[in-house]
Write an enzyme that holds these catalytic residues in place. Structure first.
Site, short mmCIF file in Angstrom:
data_model
loop_
_atom_site.label_atom_id
_atom_site.label_comp_id
_atom_site.label_asym_id
_atom_site.label_seq_id
_atom_site.Cartn_x
_atom_site.Cartn_y
_atom_site.Cartn_z
N ASP A 112 -9.89 25.61 -35.23
CA ASP A 112 -9.74 26.61 -34.18
C ASP A 112 -11.03 27.42 -34.11
O ASP A 112 -11.50 27.92 -35.13
CB ASP A 112 -8.56 27.54 -34.55
CG ASP A 112 -7.66 27.83 -33.37
OD1 ASP A 112 -8.18 28.34 -32.36
OD2 ASP A 112 -6.44 27.58 -33.47
N ASP A 213 -10.22 28.96 -28.73
CA ASP A 213 -9.27 30.05 -28.54
C ASP A 213 -9.71 30.98 -27.41
O ASP A 213 -10.88 31.39 -27.34
CB ASP A 213 -9.20 30.84 -29.85
CG ASP A 213 -8.17 31.95 -29.82
OD1 ASP A 213 -6.97 31.64 -29.83
OD2 ASP A 213 -8.57 33.13 -29.77
N GLU A 270 -8.29 26.64 -24.69
CA GLU A 270 -7.08 27.38 -24.31
C GLU A 270 -7.43 28.11 -23.02
O GLU A 270 -8.14 29.11 -23.04
CB GLU A 270 -6.70 28.38 -25.41
CG GLU A 270 -5.36 29.02 -25.13
CD GLU A 270 -5.10 30.30 -25.93
OE1 GLU A 270 -3.93 30.67 -26.08
OE2 GLU A 270 -6.07 30.95 -26.37
N HIS A 339 2.07 27.82 -31.53
CA HIS A 339 2.40 28.97 -32.38
C HIS A 339 2.58 30.27 -31.59
O HIS A 339 2.82 31.31 -32.19
CB HIS A 339 1.28 29.15 -33.42
CG HIS A 339 -0.03 29.46 -32.76
ND1 HIS A 339 -0.68 28.56 -31.92
CD2 HIS A 339 -0.79 30.56 -32.77
CE1 HIS A 339 -1.77 29.11 -31.47
NE2 HIS A 339 -1.89 30.33 -31.95
N ASP A 340 2.40 30.22 -30.28
CA ASP A 340 2.50 31.43 -29.46
C ASP A 340 3.76 31.47 -28.61
O ASP A 340 3.99 32.45 -27.90
CB ASP A 340 1.30 31.53 -28.50
CG ASP A 340 -0.01 31.82 -29.21
OD1 ASP A 340 0.03 32.48 -30.26
OD2 ASP A 340 -1.05 31.38 -28.72
#
Ligand code: GLC
Ligand code: CA
Length: 567
Positions: A112, A213, A270, A339-340
């Site tokens: 990430d 990210d 993202e 994970h969000d």
């Protein structure tokens, strides 16, 4: 890659072949994956221990969420040293071992890359905040302010103002996320060069790419003027001056030229705020920017009203738009969980009577579109949202801020808990459920976040034994995608478009054609599809075992894949 050894042509039906198009990616949230040393926190050695599991499942690429040094305000998305490992997760030797073990298995590793912001404990920010004339002052975004008057009206994505006042210098720094995540000033070339140096350091170590990210937030609209209405759309603030702002692609270009383009890697951005019409600019083959992006359009179906049923017609419209929009020009990243966001089976599936059926039907629905599929840890065993009994059960910084804000507005405690337990990010962050022993086999110690109480019935050990499990269904699905180039490179076409319960599409490549059909409702549905090939003998995968009594009647959450054209 294994799949390339057979026929290693550079193109397939005019689509450029790439290892990352043929890959299946597995996302690991390291804090919750596997604890190897009994402190209740997942770690790198824990991941290494579980590589055989991932390999058996058929995973090609592992993406690990941030594992760098961090004070953990946002579980590692607040980095204080990009080139050190978070102590709780181990050390660099553990990382090197993990990378080697992944490569030994013919798998790859992506990390990430969090470069919209750092931690406020990063030495760069410590320097920057030390005085107005520090050489690194301009590495972050500082503006004059007063205690009660921020430089503008922007809101943080984690609630509250996007500015933190510093009394000594009478200035505020910008933080689009938590107060402990100051935004880097990407306008400053020295910042960019320092980031590129770090990126190349990791790439030279031999990693295989990055997930980027919050990449669309790096550019802020010059002038930083007020937004017309930072709270315009229901609960979704208007972020037009801090998301996908004109000029952000210049940063991406600069970064690609000085880092990524020199390596055979995959990159996935993202990309909140990027529309399908703009997507080619980001991932178009000709542009030489990113391999793929995570688009956010289908996630909006969640935010609008977290209580509502899935609007399947709208979902089909969104996915099909992306499928068609990038066909022959770019590449999609396919995902339902991360994970969000909450667990998909709790959101669009059925956790009661049709838990298995809905987990597998949803899997087929997204997994066989054109693009690279991502599986989030636990999704492959049908993990569900968890149960929160009070605000103390939450860990996520966004949830805590949200709670405080709603309390201040006078919303009753129970109502807030109800809301947060629907949308909370902690739902997907509970420890991985490995077996039915205490703490779900994740750790021998009480974990940092409570295990989901359903671990005794939903866990890996049990599902490995059961050929009819969600896990074994995923394994078959992955194997099928690898065996059929049409499922990787074939063209996507939506069929039964107006059906409100069925998501169906074909994939076609040269003479080959498959039909993917998923009933995403808890009712039986009759449908009509005019093709002689729809017979049981042409069915190559289904989530119902009993023979079909009727080729055109789907049971609740039934999914089937048929071969229509030549094998
Ligand atoms: C991304 C991450 C999220 C994180 C945020 C700030 O949206 O997925 O988990 O909190 O960026 O880094
Ligand atoms: Ca540990």
């Amino acid at each position: 890659m294994k799949s390339e050894t057979k026929k290693n042509t550079a193109t397939i039906s005019n689509i450029k072949r790439n290892w990352w198009k043929e890959a299946v990616v597995y996302q690991i949230y390291p804090r919750s994956f596997m604890d190897s040393n009994g402190d209740g926190i997942g770690d790198l050695r824990g991941i290494t221990e579980k590589l055989d599991y991932l390999q058996d499942l058929g995973i090609d690429v592992v993406w690990i969420c941030p594992m760098f040094k961090s004070p953990n305000d946002d579980n590692g998305y607040d980095i204080s040293d990009y080139q050190e490992i978070m102590e709780q997760f181990g050390n660099m030797a553990d990382f090197d071992q993990l990378l080697a073990a992944i490569h030994e298995r013919g798998m790859r590793l992506i990390l990430d890359l969090v470069v919209n912001h750092t931690s406020d404990e990063h030495p760069w920010f410590v320097e920057s905040s030390s005085s107005k004339d520090n050489p690194k002052r301009d590495w972050y975004i500082w503006r004059d302010s007063q205690e009660d008057k921020a430089p503008n009206n922007w809101e943080s994505i984690f609630k509250g103002p996007a500015w933190q006042h510093d009394a000594t210098t009478q200035q505020s720094y910008m933080h689009l996320f938590s107060t402990k995540q100051p935004d880097l000033n990407w306008e400053n070339q020295a910042v960019r060069d320092a980031i590129y140096k770090m990126i190349n350091w990791w790439l030279d170590k031999g990693i295989d790419g990055f997930r980027l990210d919050a990449i669309t937030h790096m550019k802020k609209e010059p002038g930083l003027s007020d937004m017309a209405n930072p709270n315009s759309l229901k609960n979704v603030p208007c972020w037009d001056k801090m998301m996908n702002v004109d000029g952000v692609l210049n940063y991406i270009d600069d970064m690609c030229r000085k880092t990524f383009n020199h390596y055979d890697i995959m990159t996935v951005g993202e990309a909140n705020g990027v529309s399908v019409d703009q997507a080619e600019e980001w991932v178009g083959e000709q542009k030489q920017r990113l391999s793929m992006i995570f688009q956010f359009d289908h996630l909006q179906l969640w935010n609008e009203d977290s209580e509502s049923q899935l609007d399947l017609i709208e979902l089909k419209r969104i996915f099909s738009k992306w499928q068609k929009g990038l066909q022959n020009s770019g590449w999609n990243a396919l995902f339902l969980e991360n994970h969000d966001i909450p667990r998909i089976v709790s959101k669009w599936g059925n956790t009661e009577k049709y838990w298995f059926e809905s987990a597998t039907a949803l899997a087929v629905m997204y997994f066989l579109m054109q693009g690279t599929p991502f599986i989030y840890q636990g999704q492959e065993i049908g993990m569900t949202n968890t149960q929160f009994d009070g605000i103390d059960d939450f860990d996520c910084v966004g949830a805590k801020n949200h709670y405080a804000e709603l309390r201040e507005q006078g919303m009753p405690e129970q109502e807030i808990l109800h809301l947060l337990s629907k949308i909370g990010r902690d739902n997907s962050r509970t420890p991985m459920q490995w077996d039915a022993t205490e703490h779900a086999g994740f750790s021998c110690h009480a974990p940092w976040l409570k295990v989901n109480p359903n671990y005794q019935s939903i866990n890996v050990a049990e599902q490995l034994q059961d050929s009819g499990s969600v896990l074994n269904f995923y394994r078959r699905l992955i194997a099928l995608r690898k065996a059929e180039p049409v499922l990787v490179y074939g063209e996507y076409d939506l069929v039964l478009e107006a059906d409100e319960k069925i998501y169906a599409y074909t994939r076609s490549l040269d003479e080959q054609q498959l039909l993917i059909i998923c009933n995403l409702s808890k009712e039986s549905v009759q449908y009509y599809y005019d093709n002689k090939a729809l017979r049981e003998k042409n069915m190559i995968l289904s989530n119902y075992t009993k023979g079909l009594d009727n080729d055109f009647l789907l049971q609740p959450f039934e999914t089937r894949i048929y071969r229509l054209g030549k094998a």
